[in-house]
Design a protein around this motif. Structure first.
Motif, PDB file in Angstrom:
ATOM      1  N   ASP A  11     -25.404   4.135  -8.393  1.00  0.00           N
ATOM      2  CA  ASP A  11     -24.860   3.636  -7.127  1.00  0.00           C
ATOM      3  C   ASP A  11     -25.614   2.369  -6.757  1.00  0.00           C
ATOM      4  O   ASP A  11     -26.805   2.406  -6.444  1.00  0.00           O
ATOM      5  N   ILE A  12     -24.936   1.228  -6.836  1.00  0.00           N
ATOM      6  CA  ILE A  12     -25.568  -0.047  -6.467  1.00  0.00           C
ATOM      7  C   ILE A  12     -24.873  -0.640  -5.228  1.00  0.00           C
ATOM      8  O   ILE A  12     -24.760  -1.838  -5.060  1.00  0.00           O
ATOM      9  N   GLY A  13     -24.398   0.267  -4.344  1.00  0.00           N
ATOM     10  CA  GLY A  13     -23.548  -0.122  -3.223  1.00  0.00           C
ATOM     11  C   GLY A  13     -22.109   0.249  -3.526  1.00  0.00           C
ATOM     12  O   GLY A  13     -21.288   0.368  -2.629  1.00  0.00           O
ATOM     13  N   PHE A  14     -21.800   0.430  -4.783  1.00  0.00           N
ATOM     14  CA  PHE A  14     -20.570   1.034  -5.278  1.00  0.00           C
ATOM     15  C   PHE A  14     -20.901   1.640  -6.641  1.00  0.00           C
ATOM     16  O   PHE A  14     -21.960   1.386  -7.214  1.00  0.00           O
ATOM     17  N   THR A  15     -20.009   2.463  -7.140  1.00  0.00           N
ATOM     18  CA  THR A  15     -20.310   3.223  -8.351  1.00  0.00           C
ATOM     19  C   THR A  15     -20.129   2.377  -9.605  1.00  0.00           C
ATOM     20  O   THR A  15     -19.134   1.671  -9.755  1.00  0.00           O
ATOM     21  N   VAL A  16     -21.110   2.471 -10.515  1.00  0.00           N
ATOM     22  CA  VAL A  16     -20.994   1.850 -11.822  1.00  0.00           C
ATOM     23  C   VAL A  16     -21.301   2.900 -12.885  1.00  0.00           C
ATOM     24  O   VAL A  16     -22.031   3.866 -12.637  1.00  0.00           O
ATOM     25  N   MET A  37     -18.191  -1.639 -13.772  1.00  0.00           N
ATOM     26  CA  MET A  37     -18.161  -1.619 -12.309  1.00  0.00           C
ATOM     27  C   MET A  37     -16.812  -1.079 -11.828  1.00  0.00           C
ATOM     28  O   MET A  37     -15.761  -1.534 -12.276  1.00  0.00           O
ATOM     29  N   GLY A  38     -16.862  -0.138 -10.882  1.00  0.00           N
ATOM     30  CA  GLY A  38     -15.640   0.383 -10.294  1.00  0.00           C
ATOM     31  C   GLY A  38     -14.892   1.309 -11.239  1.00  0.00           C
ATOM     32  O   GLY A  38     -15.472   1.854 -12.168  1.00  0.00           O
ATOM     33  N   PRO A  39     -13.557   1.472 -10.994  1.00  0.00           N
ATOM     34  CA  PRO A  39     -12.763   0.791  -9.966  1.00  0.00           C
ATOM     35  C   PRO A  39     -13.132   1.264  -8.561  1.00  0.00           C
ATOM     36  O   PRO A  39     -13.409   2.436  -8.352  1.00  0.00           O
ATOM     37  N   ALA A  40     -13.141   0.318  -7.633  1.00  0.00           N
ATOM     38  CA  ALA A  40     -13.516   0.617  -6.254  1.00  0.00           C
ATOM     39  C   ALA A  40     -12.781  -0.322  -5.313  1.00  0.00           C
ATOM     40  O   ALA A  40     -12.353  -1.412  -5.702  1.00  0.00           O
ATOM     41  N   HIS A  41     -12.600   0.132  -4.093  1.00  0.00           N
ATOM     42  CA  HIS A  41     -12.119  -0.765  -3.046  1.00  0.00           C
ATOM     43  C   HIS A  41     -13.008  -0.590  -1.820  1.00  0.00           C
ATOM     44  O   HIS A  41     -13.707   0.415  -1.690  1.00  0.00           O
ATOM     45  N   PHE A  42     -12.987  -1.567  -0.928  1.00  0.00           N
ATOM     46  CA  PHE A  42     -13.969  -1.627   0.141  1.00  0.00           C
ATOM     47  C   PHE A  42     -13.286  -1.891   1.478  1.00  0.00           C
ATOM     48  O   PHE A  42     -12.300  -2.628   1.552  1.00  0.00           O
ATOM     49  N   GLU A  43     -13.832  -1.277   2.513  1.00  0.00           N
ATOM     50  CA  GLU A  43     -13.233  -1.366   3.833  1.00  0.00           C
ATOM     51  C   GLU A  43     -13.388  -2.760   4.429  1.00  0.00           C
ATOM     52  O   GLU A  43     -14.443  -3.392   4.294  1.00  0.00           O
TER      53      GLU A  43
END
Length: 284
Positions: A11-16, A37-43
């Motif tokens: 976890d570096i601020g989002f999942t890798v 990195m990700g996949p991720a989305h951010f608010e």
């Protein structure tokens, strides 16, 4: 195949998914760090996913996105948006500081962000070179379209095609989509090779490499797939000597990485123009 490396979730601020370095193997050719990195989305209205300014020495970072976008800023004064298919190559050498943040439009639209970030260790005679940055837009990266195999030559030469991306040592980095029933034998003499399975599953002889795993290959490896897969083939000529890693620093001696940590803590790096927040050296 000589080795199977499973992912480690970080976890570096989002999942890798971290593949290298591993307790099983530190590097393949010059590749000493590989993150999916990700996949991720951010608010919208947050800073989630932003990586504040931080330093590097002794390596070159390679950023390659599948989706979304990121904004790169560094201590050379470079500001560069990176989008899917492009390559950002930042050579740290004697020292550079950069940040990676989500553009407002990506955050507001909740666009999925996904990609691969790698570090290339530099040859010992170049690890103290002047820092530099190069951006290669997506349209400059050559494509492959063969029966059962399509993709792109990100770094190096393959299938008679050369990438424009220039690296400090001989490197191969391919993004390949293999069709159902594909049969591919990498042919890169004198280079260490590995394959990362981004999507699907492949086999090498009697060995299965599942999704999100790295397989370190031998020179006789033949990659096959039943139902199709997306892979990243990476490696290059082995680098001479040991490499030591401390946080974001890579060097051929422990003294250099420790010295870089002290230098960062004591304010000895040039910072990113216009930015004030930064990541402290982690306590070991």
């Amino acid at each position: 195949m000589t080795l199977l490396i499973p992912p480690r979730t970080q976890d570096i601020g989002f999942t890798v998914k971290r593949l290298l370095p591993s307790r099983l193997k530190q590097r393949v050719g010059p590749f000493i760090f590989v993150d999916h990195m990700g996949p991720a989305h951010f608010e919208a209205g947050t800073t989630a996913g932003d990586v504040r300014q931080h330093p590097h020495i002794g390596l070159a970072t390679v950023t390659y996105l599948f989706s979304g976008a990121m904004m790169h800023r560094d201590s050379l004064g470079i500001v560069q948006r990176i989008e899917p298919g492009a390559i950002n190559l930042m050579t740290a050498g004697s020292g550079i500081v950069h940040s990676e943040r989500l553009p407002d439009d990506v955050r507001e639209s909740k666009t999925t962000v996904e990609g691969i970030q790698t570090w290339l260790a530099l040859p010992t005679d170049q690890e103290d070179c002047d820092p530099s940055f190069a951006h290669y837009a997506s349209e400059r990266i050559p494509a492959i379209n063969l029966t059962g195999i399509k993709g792109r030559v990100l770094i190096g030469e393959a299938f008679g095609i050369s990438s424009p991306v220039k690296t400090a040592s001989k490197t191969i980095y391919l993004d390949l989509e293999l069709g159902a029933g594909a049969d591919y034998r990498p042919d890169f003499p004198q280079q260490e090779l590995a394959v990362y399975v981004v999507q699907g599953e492949i086999s090498i002889g009697d060995d299965i490499i599942p999704e999100f795993h790295v397989g370190v290959l031998d020179q006789s490896a033949v990659i096959k797939t039943n139902a199709g897969a997306r892979i990243m083939l990476f490696g290059g000529e082995p680098l001479a000597g040991d490499r030591f890693i401390l946080w974001n620093f890579v060097a051929s001696s422990r003294e250099k990485v420790r010295g870089a940590g002290e230098r960062w803590t004591n304010g000895g790096f040039t910072m990113v123009p216009g930015e004030t927040d930064w990541i402290p050296l982690p306590k070991v």
